[in-house]
Design a protein around this motif. Structure first.
Motif, PDB file in Angstrom:
ATOM      1  N   ASN A  92       3.611  -0.613   3.884  1.00  0.00           N
ATOM      2  CA  ASN A  92       2.973   0.541   3.787  1.00  0.00           C
ATOM      3  C   ASN A  92       4.027   1.441   3.441  1.00  0.00           C
ATOM      4  OD1 ASN A  92       1.136   2.675   3.649  1.00  0.00           O
ATOM      5  ND2 ASN A  92       1.547   3.096   6.070  1.00  0.00           N
ATOM      6  N   LEU A  93       3.958   1.982   2.043  1.00  0.00           N
ATOM      7  CA  LEU A  93       5.173   3.031   1.600  1.00  0.00           C
ATOM      8  C   LEU A  93       5.015   4.104   1.796  1.00  0.00           C
ATOM      9  CD1 LEU A  93       6.325   1.336  -1.800  1.00  0.00           C
ATOM     10  CD2 LEU A  93       7.167   0.970   0.302  1.00  0.00           C
ATOM     11  N   GLN A  94       5.608   4.854   2.640  1.00  0.00           N
ATOM     12  CA  GLN A  94       5.428   6.306   3.134  1.00  0.00           C
ATOM     13  C   GLN A  94       6.195   7.505   2.402  1.00  0.00           C
ATOM     14  OE1 GLN A  94       6.213   5.301   7.273  1.00  0.00           O
ATOM     15  NE2 GLN A  94       3.919   5.659   7.591  1.00  0.00           N
ATOM     16  N   VAL A  95       5.472   8.165   1.710  1.00  0.00           N
ATOM     17  CA  VAL A  95       5.981   9.452   1.117  1.00  0.00           C
ATOM     18  C   VAL A  95       5.151  10.375   0.861  1.00  0.00           C
ATOM     19  CG1 VAL A  95       6.766  10.063  -1.403  1.00  0.00           C
ATOM     20  CG2 VAL A  95       6.638   7.460  -0.816  1.00  0.00           C
ATOM     21  N   ASN A  96       5.856  11.810   1.370  1.00  0.00           N
ATOM     22  CA  ASN A  96       5.043  12.901   1.265  1.00  0.00           C
ATOM     23  C   ASN A  96       4.611  13.382   0.002  1.00  0.00           C
ATOM     24  OD1 ASN A  96       7.183  14.468   0.355  1.00  0.00           O
ATOM     25  ND2 ASN A  96       8.125  14.260   2.298  1.00  0.00           N
ATOM     26  N   ASP A  97       3.565  14.202  -0.192  1.00  0.00           N
ATOM     27  CA  ASP A  97       2.882  14.528  -1.265  1.00  0.00           C
ATOM     28  C   ASP A  97       3.585  15.571  -2.446  1.00  0.00           C
ATOM     29  OD1 ASP A  97       0.743  13.628  -0.097  1.00  0.00           O
ATOM     30  OD2 ASP A  97      -0.398  15.390  -0.327  1.00  0.00           O
ATOM     31  N   GLU A  98       4.783  16.231  -1.731  1.00  0.00           N
ATOM     32  CA  GLU A  98       5.640  17.128  -2.623  1.00  0.00           C
ATOM     33  C   GLU A  98       6.339  16.148  -3.624  1.00  0.00           C
ATOM     34  OE1 GLU A  98       5.469  17.582   0.681  1.00  0.00           O
ATOM     35  OE2 GLU A  98       3.847  19.103   0.302  1.00  0.00           O
ATOM     36  N   ILE A  99       6.923  15.110  -2.910  1.00  0.00           N
ATOM     37  CA  ILE A  99       7.710  13.942  -3.597  1.00  0.00           C
ATOM     38  C   ILE A  99       7.000  13.482  -4.700  1.00  0.00           C
ATOM     39  CG2 ILE A  99       9.260  12.202  -3.413  1.00  0.00           C
ATOM     40  CD1 ILE A  99      10.761  14.087  -1.644  1.00  0.00           C
ATOM     41  N   ILE A 100       5.687  13.121  -4.324  1.00  0.00           N
ATOM     42  CA  ILE A 100       4.874  12.255  -5.317  1.00  0.00           C
ATOM     43  C   ILE A 100       4.485  12.990  -6.381  1.00  0.00           C
ATOM     44  CG2 ILE A 100       2.485  11.673  -5.570  1.00  0.00           C
ATOM     45  CD1 ILE A 100       3.017  10.527  -2.784  1.00  0.00           C
ATOM     46  N   LEU A 127       0.967  -1.351  -0.088  1.00  0.00           N
ATOM     47  CA  LEU A 127      -0.066   0.119  -0.105  1.00  0.00           C
ATOM     48  C   LEU A 127       0.938   1.410   0.112  1.00  0.00           C
ATOM     49  CD1 LEU A 127      -3.214   0.057   0.520  1.00  0.00           C
ATOM     50  CD2 LEU A 127      -2.670   1.261   2.566  1.00  0.00           C
ATOM     51  N   GLY A 128       0.355   2.226  -0.389  1.00  0.00           N
ATOM     52  CA  GLY A 128       0.996   3.608  -0.393  1.00  0.00           C
ATOM     53  C   GLY A 128       0.181   4.582  -1.415  1.00  0.00           C
ATOM     54  N   PRO A 129       0.602   5.776  -1.293  1.00  0.00           N
ATOM     55  CA  PRO A 129      -0.037   6.869  -2.310  1.00  0.00           C
ATOM     56  C   PRO A 129       0.480   6.406  -3.701  1.00  0.00           C
ATOM     57  CG  PRO A 129       1.642   7.871  -0.865  1.00  0.00           C
ATOM     58  CD  PRO A 129       1.339   6.356  -0.209  1.00  0.00           C
ATOM     59  N   PRO A 130      -0.176   7.034  -4.491  1.00  0.00           N
ATOM     60  CA  PRO A 130      -0.005   6.898  -6.111  1.00  0.00           C
ATOM     61  C   PRO A 130       1.591   7.467  -6.346  1.00  0.00           C
ATOM     62  CG  PRO A 130      -1.482   8.630  -5.986  1.00  0.00           C
ATOM     63  CD  PRO A 130      -1.277   7.756  -4.420  1.00  0.00           C
ATOM     64  N   GLY A 131       2.513   6.708  -6.747  1.00  0.00           N
ATOM     65  CA  GLY A 131       3.796   7.197  -6.889  1.00  0.00           C
ATOM     66  C   GLY A 131       4.525   6.880  -5.781  1.00  0.00           C
ATOM     67  N   VAL A 158      -2.893  13.880 -11.094  1.00  0.00           N
ATOM     68  CA  VAL A 158      -2.180  13.572  -9.979  1.00  0.00           C
ATOM     69  C   VAL A 158      -2.684  14.263  -8.756  1.00  0.00           C
ATOM     70  CG1 VAL A 158       0.131  13.939  -8.862  1.00  0.00           C
ATOM     71  CG2 VAL A 158       0.039  12.940 -11.295  1.00  0.00           C
ATOM     72  N   ALA A 159      -2.872  15.706  -8.851  1.00  0.00           N
ATOM     73  CA  ALA A 159      -3.619  16.366  -7.470  1.00  0.00           C
ATOM     74  C   ALA A 159      -4.985  15.532  -7.162  1.00  0.00           C
ATOM     75  CB  ALA A 159      -3.899  17.647  -7.986  1.00  0.00           C
ATOM     76  N   TYR A 187      -6.586   9.585  -2.289  1.00  0.00           N
ATOM     77  CA  TYR A 187      -5.790   8.710  -1.342  1.00  0.00           C
ATOM     78  C   TYR A 187      -6.064   8.997   0.014  1.00  0.00           C
ATOM     79  CZ  TYR A 187      -2.108   6.654   1.401  1.00  0.00           C
ATOM     80  OH  TYR A 187      -1.399   6.019   2.397  1.00  0.00           O
ATOM     81  N   HIS A 188      -6.055  10.386   0.277  1.00  0.00           N
ATOM     82  CA  HIS A 188      -6.145  10.951   1.582  1.00  0.00           C
ATOM     83  C   HIS A 188      -7.361  10.706   2.252  1.00  0.00           C
ATOM     84  CE1 HIS A 188      -2.012  12.256   1.905  1.00  0.00           C
ATOM     85  NE2 HIS A 188      -2.169  12.943   1.010  1.00  0.00           N
TER      86      HIS A 188
END
Ligand code: ADP
Ligand code: AMP
Length: 219
Positions: free
Chosen positions: A110-118, A6-10, A166-167, A173-174
């Motif tokens: 669960n892959l954790q990445v913040n929105d700016e990087i994505i 799992l994780g956000p897109p990207g 993407v936005a 996702y959230h």
């Protein structure tokens, strides 16, 4: 093992799944890849999914649940689910279906990445339309510009990898998918949180270290 990635897109789900299936000899079941192949084949399912995918919204639960449960039935005992489940309803139906055969999910990564990087990862992503391998114009370049290393196919930019969609996908996702982590935590499932804002190989090493332990417990 039956795993959820799992994780956000990207976040790097597809990238890491390819490595996990090689190491543990599992099947890679990606709901997004299946939907894209249905669209390419012009099926009824593909047509129904089209408008949702192009706008970054989720395809309705009933369509996805039937599609993935059918796919899982055909897979051997070990698989990694990529992009599914994406809502709590999908998670409940997945668990119910597995329980009917005395099965369960062994763990979630669960892959954790913040929105700016994505945003930067997705707008720079290039994908192989055939094999599903993913590259990045800066972070993970193919050996020959624009060509897949695995099968020589011309790489494409997914139509939903533009800034506007993407936005929308991040919002989705959230609002709808992040809760899946809490759902599995509350049920007492193994949830492995990985800081995925680091080099691809370092993320892989962390995942392998955790899955080696889990693999030993599952057998
Ligand atoms: P997801 O399947 O979660 O949507 P992908 O695996 O397709 O994500 O990765 C999205 C993009 O980010 C791709 O272009 C990929 O090459 C790149 N990428 C994946 N993991 C990393 C990482 N750890 N660091 C930098 N870029 C990454
Ligand atoms: P992905 O390839 O995982 O980024 O998914 C691409 C798109 O397919 C998503 O933006 C959704 O529109 C749709 N999709 C993929 N998996 C699911 C799912 N489990 N539930 C609903 N829609 C999905």
């Amino acid at each position: 093992m039956r795993l959820i990635l799992l994780g956000p897109p990207g976040a790097g789900k597809g990238t890491q799944c390819k490595r996990v299936i090689d190491r543990y000899a599992m099947a890679h079941l990606s709901s997004g890849d299946i939907l894209r192949s249905q669209r390419a084949a012009g099926t009824e399912l593909g047509k129904k999914a089209q408008s949702y995918m192009d706008s970054g919204r989720l395809v309705p639960d009933d369509i996805i649940i039937d599609m993935m449960i059918e796919t899982m039935k055909k897979a051997a005992s070990g698989y990694v689910l990529d992009g599914f489940p994406r809502t709590v309803v999908q998670s409940e139906q997945l668990d119910k279906s597995l329980a009917q055969n005395g099965e369960k999910i062994d763990g979630m990564v669960n892959l954790q990445v913040n929105d700016e990087i994505i945003s930067a990862r997705l707008t720079g992503r290039r994908s192989c339309p055939k094999y599903g391998a993913v590259y990045h114009i800066e972070n993970l370049k193919p050996e020959v510009d624009g060509i897949c290393d695995k099968d020589g196919e011309k790489l494409i930019q997914r139509p939903d990898d533009n800034a506007e969609v993407v936005a929308s996908r991040l919002l989705t996702y959230h609002e709808q998918t992040a809760a899946v982590v809490g759902y599995y935590q509350d049920k007492g499932n193994t949830v492995i949180n990985i800081d995925a804002v680091q080099d691809v190989d370092d993320v892989t090493a962390l995942i392998f270290a955790e899955l080696d332990k889990l693999d030993g417990q599952v057998k």
